[in-house]
Design a protein around this motif. Structure first.
Motif, PDB file in Angstrom:
ATOM      1  N   ASN A 119      66.327  62.141  82.863  1.00 47.16           N
ATOM      2  CA  ASN A 119      66.479  61.578  84.121  1.00 47.16           C
ATOM      3  C   ASN A 119      64.997  60.889  84.416  1.00 47.16           C
ATOM      4  O   ASN A 119      64.795  59.796  84.975  1.00 47.16           O
ATOM      5  N   ASP A 120      64.043  61.616  84.052  1.00 43.66           N
ATOM      6  CA  ASP A 120      62.488  61.081  84.127  1.00 43.66           C
ATOM      7  C   ASP A 120      62.294  59.757  83.355  1.00 43.66           C
ATOM      8  O   ASP A 120      61.836  58.706  83.661  1.00 43.66           O
ATOM      9  N   LEU A 121      62.950  60.005  82.047  1.00 46.40           N
ATOM     10  CA  LEU A 121      62.994  58.662  81.229  1.00 46.40           C
ATOM     11  C   LEU A 121      63.888  57.602  81.754  1.00 46.40           C
ATOM     12  O   LEU A 121      63.298  56.282  81.613  1.00 46.40           O
ATOM     13  N   LYS A 122      65.007  57.586  82.471  1.00 45.90           N
ATOM     14  CA  LYS A 122      65.759  56.695  82.905  1.00 45.90           C
ATOM     15  C   LYS A 122      65.037  56.138  84.163  1.00 45.90           C
ATOM     16  O   LYS A 122      64.862  54.998  84.359  1.00 45.90           O
ATOM     17  N   LYS A 123      64.406  56.785  84.778  1.00 50.37           N
ATOM     18  CA  LYS A 123      63.472  56.543  85.983  1.00 50.37           C
ATOM     19  C   LYS A 123      62.521  55.612  85.430  1.00 50.37           C
ATOM     20  O   LYS A 123      62.164  54.443  86.004  1.00 50.37           O
ATOM     21  N   ALA A 124      61.768  56.245  84.461  1.00 54.28           N
ATOM     22  CA  ALA A 124      60.717  55.359  84.026  1.00 54.28           C
ATOM     23  C   ALA A 124      61.265  53.991  83.395  1.00 54.28           C
ATOM     24  O   ALA A 124      60.448  53.045  83.526  1.00 54.28           O
ATOM     25  N   ARG A 125      62.354  54.098  82.746  1.00 56.03           N
ATOM     26  CA  ARG A 125      63.198  52.813  82.343  1.00 56.03           C
ATOM     27  C   ARG A 125      63.098  51.973  83.402  1.00 56.03           C
ATOM     28  O   ARG A 125      62.777  50.625  83.165  1.00 56.03           O
ATOM     29  N   LEU A 132      58.595  45.027  84.653  1.00 58.76           N
ATOM     30  CA  LEU A 132      58.689  43.794  83.699  1.00 58.76           C
ATOM     31  C   LEU A 132      59.238  42.339  84.457  1.00 58.76           C
ATOM     32  O   LEU A 132      58.709  41.754  84.371  1.00 58.76           O
ATOM     33  N   LYS A 133      60.366  42.784  85.103  1.00 61.64           N
ATOM     34  CA  LYS A 133      60.910  41.704  85.866  1.00 61.64           C
ATOM     35  C   LYS A 133      60.167  40.978  86.862  1.00 61.64           C
ATOM     36  O   LYS A 133      59.748  39.904  87.145  1.00 61.64           O
ATOM     37  N   LEU A 140      56.447  33.436  86.419  1.00 62.44           N
ATOM     38  CA  LEU A 140      57.152  32.193  86.888  1.00 62.44           C
ATOM     39  C   LEU A 140      56.697  31.628  87.947  1.00 62.44           C
ATOM     40  O   LEU A 140      56.354  30.289  87.973  1.00 62.44           O
ATOM     41  N   THR A 141      56.337  32.505  88.925  1.00 57.79           N
ATOM     42  CA  THR A 141      56.005  31.774  90.271  1.00 57.79           C
ATOM     43  C   THR A 141      54.519  31.242  89.802  1.00 57.79           C
ATOM     44  O   THR A 141      54.264  29.938  90.445  1.00 57.79           O
ATOM     45  N   LEU A 142      53.631  31.750  89.174  1.00 53.40           N
ATOM     46  CA  LEU A 142      52.440  31.129  88.808  1.00 53.40           C
ATOM     47  C   LEU A 142      52.403  29.870  87.999  1.00 53.40           C
ATOM     48  O   LEU A 142      51.953  28.838  88.460  1.00 53.40           O
ATOM     49  N   LEU A 143      53.563  30.004  87.153  1.00 51.52           N
ATOM     50  CA  LEU A 143      53.660  28.626  86.299  1.00 51.52           C
ATOM     51  C   LEU A 143      54.373  27.582  87.373  1.00 51.52           C
ATOM     52  O   LEU A 143      54.014  26.303  87.127  1.00 51.52           O
ATOM     53  N   GLU A 144      55.094  27.930  88.237  1.00 47.51           N
ATOM     54  CA  GLU A 144      55.598  26.882  89.108  1.00 47.51           C
ATOM     55  C   GLU A 144      54.657  26.409  89.999  1.00 47.51           C
ATOM     56  O   GLU A 144      54.601  25.188  90.318  1.00 47.51           O
ATOM     57  N   GLN A 145      53.674  27.375  90.587  1.00 43.23           N
ATOM     58  CA  GLN A 145      52.694  26.818  91.434  1.00 43.23           C
ATOM     59  C   GLN A 145      51.772  26.090  90.743  1.00 43.23           C
ATOM     60  O   GLN A 145      51.125  25.115  91.230  1.00 43.23           O
TER      61      GLN A 145
END
Length: 176
Positions: A119-125, A132-133, A140-145
């Protein structure tokens, strides 16, 4: 008074007139003495047989007593052995049950820990994926700006003849 065959054989009678026939009395007394002697021999023989039988009976009684004591001792020993075996079996069973309970408890605890780790690994993932997202979204926002504020990029033209006249352009991203 106890009569013995010898006493009968040597018994003498007084003589009277017209008395008894001495030879006949002596013959009769001899026969009585012989008969009594045979009876005494038989009696002594029977006494000897009786004594032997009594000795055998005593031996049998002694053997019977010994046998009864042996049986009693064997019975007591077998009962003690049975009780000891039952006690040992209970101890072994209790020890095995205790060990089995401990193993089961440890296994359940280990499974619980593994599930918690999973469960801890799932939460960490999930957290990692979210981070990461978010990071990718931020980039992406920085690139767009950055595209909004920067003029379209052209490939710089280099003048290889005059290296001293180079101009340095400062990017708005570099100032941040």
């Amino acid at each position: 008074m106890k009569l013995m065959p010898v006493d009968i054989a040597h018994k003498s009678f007084s003589k009277k007139m017209m008395g008894i026939d001495q030879t006949e009395v002596e013959t009769y007394l001899r026969q009585v003495a012989e008969h009594m002697e045979a009876l005494i021999k038989e009696k002594n023989s029977l006494k000897e047989i009786l004594r032997e039988k009594e000795m055998q009976l005593l031996e049998y009684k002694e053997k019977d007593r010994t046998l009864r004591e042996t049986i009693s001792t064997a019975t007591q020993m077998s009962e003690r052995i049975r009780q000891d075996a039952e006690r040992d079996a209970k101890l072994i069973t209790n020890d095995a049950q205790t060990k089995a309970d401990a193993i089961t408890h440890d296994a359940r605890e280990s499974i619980r820990n593994i599930y918690n780790e999973i469960n801890d690994l799932k939460k960490a993932r999930l957290q990692f994926e979210a981070n990461l997202k978010a990071l990718a979204q931020a980039h992406l926002t920085l690139l767009e700006q950055g595209e909004k504020y920067l003029p379209p990029m052209h490939l710089p033209q280099h003048n290889f003849a005059a290296p001293a006249e180079r101009t340095t352009e400062i990017s708005p991203l570099a100032t941040r």
